[in-house]
Write a protein that holds these residues in place. Structure first.
Motif, mmCIF file in Angstrom:
data_model
loop_
_atom_site.group_PDB
_atom_site.id
_atom_site.type_symbol
_atom_site.label_atom_id
_atom_site.label_comp_id
_atom_site.label_asym_id
_atom_site.label_seq_id
_atom_site.Cartn_x
_atom_site.Cartn_y
_atom_site.Cartn_z
ATOM 1 N N ASN A 142 -2.552 -1.452 -2.785
ATOM 2 C CA ASN A 142 -2.350 -1.920 -4.422
ATOM 3 C C ASN A 142 -2.743 -3.265 -4.826
ATOM 4 O OD1 ASN A 142 -0.701 0.471 -4.746
ATOM 5 N ND2 ASN A 142 1.308 -0.445 -3.791
ATOM 6 N N CYS A 184 0.869 -1.145 -0.120
ATOM 7 C CA CYS A 184 -0.075 -0.106 -0.032
ATOM 8 C C CYS A 184 0.996 1.194 -0.068
ATOM 9 C CB CYS A 184 -0.904 -0.139 1.052
ATOM 10 S SG CYS A 184 -0.029 -0.105 2.777
ATOM 11 N N LEU A 185 0.360 2.415 -0.159
ATOM 12 C CA LEU A 185 1.060 3.707 -0.254
ATOM 13 C C LEU A 185 0.324 4.600 0.718
ATOM 14 C CD1 LEU A 185 2.941 5.557 -1.776
ATOM 15 C CD2 LEU A 185 0.951 6.060 -3.299
ATOM 16 N N GLN A 221 5.689 3.538 0.527
ATOM 17 C CA GLN A 221 5.271 2.342 -0.175
ATOM 18 C C GLN A 221 5.746 1.323 1.143
ATOM 19 O OE1 GLN A 221 3.786 1.148 -2.548
ATOM 20 N NE2 GLN A 221 4.030 2.607 -4.229
ATOM 21 N N ASN A 237 3.368 9.072 1.104
ATOM 22 C CA ASN A 237 3.923 8.571 -0.238
ATOM 23 C C ASN A 237 5.034 7.636 0.063
ATOM 24 O OD1 ASN A 237 2.061 10.080 -1.878
ATOM 25 N ND2 ASN A 237 3.599 11.906 -2.083
#
Length: 211
Positions: A72, A25-26, A51, A49
């Protein structure tokens, strides 16, 4: 414990294992006092931002209206696999992709804006159930095979289906034996009655002559 649907079974071991899956995910914004979630950085706060991978159960806790991370979608749930399923879903080794493929996919749909993933899961399951049914009908009466193409839920369906098929076959065989036994008894009684009737018919002329 086996169950076809985990919710709202909070204490399901299978559900615990599914939600332990780590998802990429971010971060959408800075998250205070949560720097420990990023093991690659030793920071007090989780920066924007970034990861990282978080367990699914943690991602399910966030408020959708005030989300701090965007997940994601895992590659195994992307459109590329949808095309593979259209070609022949029964040959896909779901067990190798993820042991809890369907359950994880149903959770991931929560983070998808469209219904493409839900449709893909339904189509794949529908096509693969037919193959599982054929496997159950042709399974050996002695052993249940360990098929690595199947994921967790499919293994449960296969095991239950195989055992049910074996029980049905055993019942048919037992019924056939009982029918044959009944026919033998009926035929034996019929022959016995015929013999008795013959004996009576032979004795009747002798009785008339003596009279």
């Amino acid at each position: 414990m086996h169950c076809s649907s985990y919710y709202p079974n909070y204490y399901s071991i299978d559900d615990v294992m599914v939600t332990q899956e780590r998802i990429q995910c971010l971060t959408l914004r800075e998250v205070y006092q949560m720097g420990f979630l990023d093991s690659s950085q030793k920071l007090e706060h989780l920066e924007k931002n970034v990861q990282l991978e978080l367990p699914l159960w943690y991602l399910l806790l966030q408020d959708e209206r005030n989300a701090f991370v965007k997940i994601n979608i895992p590659d195994i749930f992307t459109a590329a696999y949808k095309e593979i399923y259209k070609a022949d879903a029964s040959y896909v080794e779901l067990g190798k992709l993820n042991k809890f493929y369907y359950e994880l996919g149903m959770y991931i749909t929560k983070f998808e804006a469209e219904d493409g993933l839900a449709e893909m899961l339904f189509d794949a399951a529908q096509k693969r159930v037919s193959a599982i049914k054929d496997m159950c009908n042709n399974v050996s009466s002695e052993n249940l095979i360990d098929n690595k193409n199947l994921e967790h839920l499919e293994c449960i369906l296969y095991e239950v289906g195989s055992r049910s098929h074996k029980m049905y076959s055993d019942w048919l065989q037992e019924k056939s034996v009982n029918i044959k036994s009944t026919e033998l008894v009926t035929n034996h009684r019929k022959r016995k009655r015929d013999i008795l009737d013959d004996d009576e018919s032979e004795s009747q002329p002798s009785q008339r002559l003596s009279t």
